[in-house]
Design an enzyme around this catalytic site. Structure first.
Site, short mmCIF file in Angstrom:
data_model
loop_
_atom_site.label_atom_id
_atom_site.label_comp_id
_atom_site.label_asym_id
_atom_site.label_seq_id
_atom_site.Cartn_x
_atom_site.Cartn_y
_atom_site.Cartn_z
N CYS A 1 -0.05 -2.10 -6.73
CA CYS A 1 -0.25 -3.47 -6.24
C CYS A 1 -1.61 -3.52 -5.53
O CYS A 1 -1.72 -3.88 -4.36
CB CYS A 1 0.87 -3.90 -5.31
SG CYS A 1 1.21 -2.79 -3.92
N ALA B 1 10.70 4.54 -5.67
CA ALA B 1 11.64 3.46 -5.92
C ALA B 1 11.74 2.40 -4.81
O ALA B 1 11.97 1.23 -5.12
CB ALA B 1 13.02 4.04 -6.18
N LYS C 1 12.41 -2.79 -8.61
CA LYS C 1 12.24 -2.30 -9.98
C LYS C 1 13.43 -1.44 -10.39
O LYS C 1 13.82 -1.44 -11.57
CB LYS C 1 10.92 -1.52 -10.08
CG LYS C 1 9.69 -2.39 -9.81
CD LYS C 1 8.42 -1.59 -9.82
CE LYS C 1 7.20 -2.45 -9.51
NZ LYS C 1 7.23 -3.00 -8.14
N ASP D 1 12.60 8.50 -4.04
CA ASP D 1 11.65 8.11 -3.00
C ASP D 1 11.73 9.14 -1.88
O ASP D 1 12.80 9.69 -1.63
CB ASP D 1 11.96 6.71 -2.46
CG ASP D 1 10.76 6.08 -1.76
OD1 ASP D 1 10.06 5.27 -2.40
OD2 ASP D 1 10.53 6.39 -0.58
N GLY E 1 13.39 -1.04 -4.04
CA GLY E 1 14.42 -1.06 -5.07
C GLY E 1 14.40 -2.20 -6.05
O GLY E 1 15.28 -2.27 -6.92
#
Length: 422
Positions: free
Chosen positions: A355, A242, A247, A262, A245
């Site tokens: 990413c 997470a 998302k 997380d 944060g």
């Protein structure tokens, strides 16, 4: 021994460059330390900008400097010259830049004898560098990364991505509510996907709506995986990795019952702060994603990855890393996908994303997952999102984003995502 002179944005930037280029450390790690604590918030931001500008222009700076150096000086002096060269070639005030570069060099007893060299070289750069700078090619990625990406996308696409890296990013915001209203309030542009973009944002915390929690900073590409998951009110949703944060807040804003997981306790503090500022709620769990248990209607897995899609924002990454840890990351991603599928309720959906620009961390991962799990499928219909070009949809049913996409709007981060359903 370095004298105890006052830290400035330029001296701090030289120190950051030494750590990235000499010690292989990432800026994201360094900026979380007390390294810049003696600087005001505005000066810290300037030190960071000077560092990233220098890293983006490093190849050009070195090509200009090599004409004026018979041999390379020690790293700190070389980085002082690089920083000053980039500033000069981008139109900075020659007098102030050269004088402070000399002062930084003179402040350290190990380099003080080279202050005359720094002065002489930079005066030549000030006279000739701007014209030379414009003639040099767009800086290229290091060979260890450029080779695989050229193989994956071709030389023309690689050149376009490098141009996007060199241009740097704008600032994107995700609105908690009405994106058009946020765009009007901050003077931004509403992107096709619904994110808000600012070309010259200034101090983020001073922008309208920050204190009120009306939006948060999030690249337009990074905002798409949560939209792909399409969480619904009261659904049990897991944000599996997470922090920081962005998302999680997107998912919470839908009214879903969100669990944010997380393994980093310090990064989860930031998630909590972001939720508090925006007035959104989620269950926060600090722990190992591979050990987590529960049953969820939907899971968002933004897996640990090479982050090669974020180079336009993090130009230190290809210079501080060499790719040696990518194999372990790819194996971890596979394990996380497999474990996430055990946490899904029947008929549930999993959005896997990274990413990364490397197909091994995107397209190949999903192809392999589909082969490992009979009955698993990629939901192509989920990809029908505003702003998405159908040409970005990949053969196995995922979405490939690249830095050169939306080039007329300022680009985006490189990302891969797919929605997998059981």
């Amino acid at each position: 021994m370095t004298s105890q002179r006052k830290q400035t944005p330029r001296s701090a930037a030289v120190h950051l460059l030494d750590e990235v280029l000499g010690e292989g450390r990432l800026l994201s790690e360094l900026l979380g330390t007390r390294m810049l604590e003696r600087l005001s918030p505005a000066d810290r931001a300037r030190a960071q900008r000077l560092t990233t500008d220098t890293l983006r222009g490093l190849e050009r700076a070195d090509r200009i400097l090599q004409k004026h150096l018979r041999k390379y000086p020690p790293l700190t002096v070389r980085n002082t010259l690089r920083l000053a060269t980039v500033e000069l070639c981008l139109g900075g005030d020659a007098h102030g830049i050269v004088n402070e570069a000399v002062t930084i060099t003179a402040a350290d007893t190990h380099t003080a004898a080279m202050k005359g060299l720094v002065n002489a070289v930079l005066r030549k750069v000030a006279a000739e560098g701007v014209a030379e700078w414009a003639k040099l090619r767009v800086p290229r990625l290091p060979k260890w990364l450029r080779g695989p990406l050229v193989e994956a996308y071709g030389a023309e696409a690689m050149a376009a991505m490098e141009a996007a890296h060199f241009a740097g990013p704008a600032l994107d915001l995700t609105a908690k509510g009405d994106a058009a209203a946020v765009a009007a309030a901050v003077g931004g542009v509403l992107l096709p996907s619904g994110s808000v973009r600012l070309a010259q944002p200034g101090q983020v915390s001073a922008l309208p709506g920050f204190a009120e929690g009306d939006w948060w900073v999030q690249d337009a590409a990074a905002a798409l995986p949560a939209k792909l998951l399409a969480a619904k009110p009261d659904e049990a949703v897991l944000d599996m990795c997470a922090a920081p944060g962005g998302k999680t807040m997107q998912l919470a804003a839908t009214g879903a019952d969100v669990t944010a997981l997380d393994q980093s306790a310090s990064r989860m503090v930031r998630v909590a702060e972001n939720l508090t500022r925006t007035g959104l709620k989620a269950h926060l769990v600090t722990g190992d994603a591979l050990q987590h248990q529960g049953q969820y209607d939907a899971i968002l897995l933004d897996a640990p990855c090479s982050a090669t899609g974020t180079i336009r924002r993090h130009p230190d990454l290809p210079l501080a890393k060499d790719g040696s840890d990518f194999g372990a990351l790819i194996e971890l991603q596979e394990q996380m996908i497999d474990h996430a599928l055990t946490l899904l309720k029947p008929g549930g959906r999993l959005v896997f994303c990274t990413c990364s620009l490397l197909p091994d961390e995107g397209e190949c991962q999903v192809e392999d997952a589909l082969a490992r799990h009979p009955g698993l499928r990629a939901d192509r219909d989920a990809l029908a999102l505003p702003g998405i070009d159908p040409a970005w949809i990949t053969e196995e049913g995922g979405l490939r984003l690249r830095p050169d996409y939306w080039s007329d709007l300022g680009g985006m981060d490189g990302f891969y995502m797919a929605c997998l359903t059981t």
